[in-house]
Design a protein around this motif. Sequence first.
Motif, PDB file in Angstrom:
ATOM      1  N   ARG A  30       1.998  -2.461   5.776  1.00  0.00           N
ATOM      2  CA  ARG A  30       2.778  -1.292   5.383  1.00  0.00           C
ATOM      3  C   ARG A  30       2.450  -0.879   3.953  1.00  0.00           C
ATOM      4  O   ARG A  30       2.316   0.311   3.638  1.00  0.00           O
ATOM      5  CB  ARG A  30       4.270  -1.596   5.519  1.00  0.00           C
ATOM      6  CG  ARG A  30       5.166  -0.412   5.214  1.00  0.00           C
ATOM      7  CD  ARG A  30       6.638  -0.725   5.452  1.00  0.00           C
ATOM      8  NE  ARG A  30       6.892  -1.128   6.820  1.00  0.00           N
ATOM      9  CZ  ARG A  30       7.209  -2.375   7.194  1.00  0.00           C
ATOM     10  NH1 ARG A  30       7.323  -3.340   6.298  1.00  0.00           N
ATOM     11  NH2 ARG A  30       7.438  -2.663   8.448  1.00  0.00           N
ATOM     12  N   LEU A  31       2.296  -1.871   3.084  1.00  0.00           N
ATOM     13  CA  LEU A  31       1.999  -1.567   1.685  1.00  0.00           C
ATOM     14  C   LEU A  31       0.644  -0.890   1.522  1.00  0.00           C
ATOM     15  O   LEU A  31       0.453  -0.111   0.585  1.00  0.00           O
ATOM     16  CB  LEU A  31       2.099  -2.833   0.832  1.00  0.00           C
ATOM     17  CG  LEU A  31       3.541  -3.256   0.547  1.00  0.00           C
ATOM     18  CD1 LEU A  31       3.603  -4.701   0.111  1.00  0.00           C
ATOM     19  CD2 LEU A  31       4.169  -2.347  -0.495  1.00  0.00           C
ATOM     20  N   GLN A  32      -0.289  -1.132   2.429  1.00  0.00           N
ATOM     21  CA  GLN A  32      -1.578  -0.453   2.365  1.00  0.00           C
ATOM     22  C   GLN A  32      -1.386   1.059   2.477  1.00  0.00           C
ATOM     23  O   GLN A  32      -2.020   1.829   1.768  1.00  0.00           O
ATOM     24  CB  GLN A  32      -2.524  -0.964   3.461  1.00  0.00           C
ATOM     25  CG  GLN A  32      -3.931  -0.432   3.323  1.00  0.00           C
ATOM     26  CD  GLN A  32      -4.595  -0.864   2.019  1.00  0.00           C
ATOM     27  OE1 GLN A  32      -4.384  -1.969   1.531  1.00  0.00           O
ATOM     28  NE2 GLN A  32      -5.389   0.013   1.449  1.00  0.00           N
ATOM     29  N   THR A  33      -0.486   1.481   3.351  1.00  0.00           N
ATOM     30  CA  THR A  33      -0.161   2.907   3.483  1.00  0.00           C
ATOM     31  C   THR A  33       0.445   3.432   2.194  1.00  0.00           C
ATOM     32  O   THR A  33       0.101   4.520   1.725  1.00  0.00           O
ATOM     33  CB  THR A  33       0.812   3.131   4.656  1.00  0.00           C
ATOM     34  OG1 THR A  33       0.184   2.692   5.861  1.00  0.00           O
ATOM     35  CG2 THR A  33       1.208   4.590   4.793  1.00  0.00           C
ATOM     36  N   TYR A  34       1.335   2.655   1.601  1.00  0.00           N
ATOM     37  CA  TYR A  34       1.974   3.077   0.355  1.00  0.00           C
ATOM     38  C   TYR A  34       0.952   3.200  -0.773  1.00  0.00           C
ATOM     39  O   TYR A  34       1.028   4.118  -1.595  1.00  0.00           O
ATOM     40  CB  TYR A  34       3.073   2.097  -0.054  1.00  0.00           C
ATOM     41  CG  TYR A  34       4.220   1.983   0.916  1.00  0.00           C
ATOM     42  CD1 TYR A  34       4.360   2.826   2.014  1.00  0.00           C
ATOM     43  CD2 TYR A  34       5.173   1.002   0.746  1.00  0.00           C
ATOM     44  CE1 TYR A  34       5.419   2.698   2.895  1.00  0.00           C
ATOM     45  CE2 TYR A  34       6.244   0.866   1.623  1.00  0.00           C
ATOM     46  CZ  TYR A  34       6.353   1.713   2.700  1.00  0.00           C
ATOM     47  OH  TYR A  34       7.405   1.584   3.557  1.00  0.00           O
ATOM     48  N   ILE A  35       0.007   2.280  -0.816  1.00  0.00           N
ATOM     49  CA  ILE A  35      -1.064   2.334  -1.827  1.00  0.00           C
ATOM     50  C   ILE A  35      -1.864   3.618  -1.653  1.00  0.00           C
ATOM     51  O   ILE A  35      -2.127   4.350  -2.621  1.00  0.00           O
ATOM     52  CB  ILE A  35      -1.982   1.093  -1.719  1.00  0.00           C
ATOM     53  CG1 ILE A  35      -1.223  -0.163  -2.152  1.00  0.00           C
ATOM     54  CG2 ILE A  35      -3.262   1.276  -2.542  1.00  0.00           C
ATOM     55  CD1 ILE A  35      -1.893  -1.464  -1.749  1.00  0.00           C
TER      56      ILE A  35
END
Length: 74
Positions: A30-35
């Motif tokens: 999920r954090l990859q999307t946020y990055i």
Amino acid sequence: MSETGDITGTKDKDYNIIWFTEACLSNALRLQTYIQDAERAGDNELAEFFRRAQGESRKGAEQAKTLLRARLDN
């Protein structure tokens, strides 16, 4: 009444570490999307914040996998 493996077939403590591992791995994804969202917006500070958080999620997953591996071998 607490669930102690009677319903799932898995003791709570074992289920918890399995859940924690999955949660850490999901969070890293999920954090990859946020990055990527932060990078598209040109917000490098926020992207770096999410990268650090992603690293911590990966670290948590690796530590949990190590514990899980040792416990499954017993």
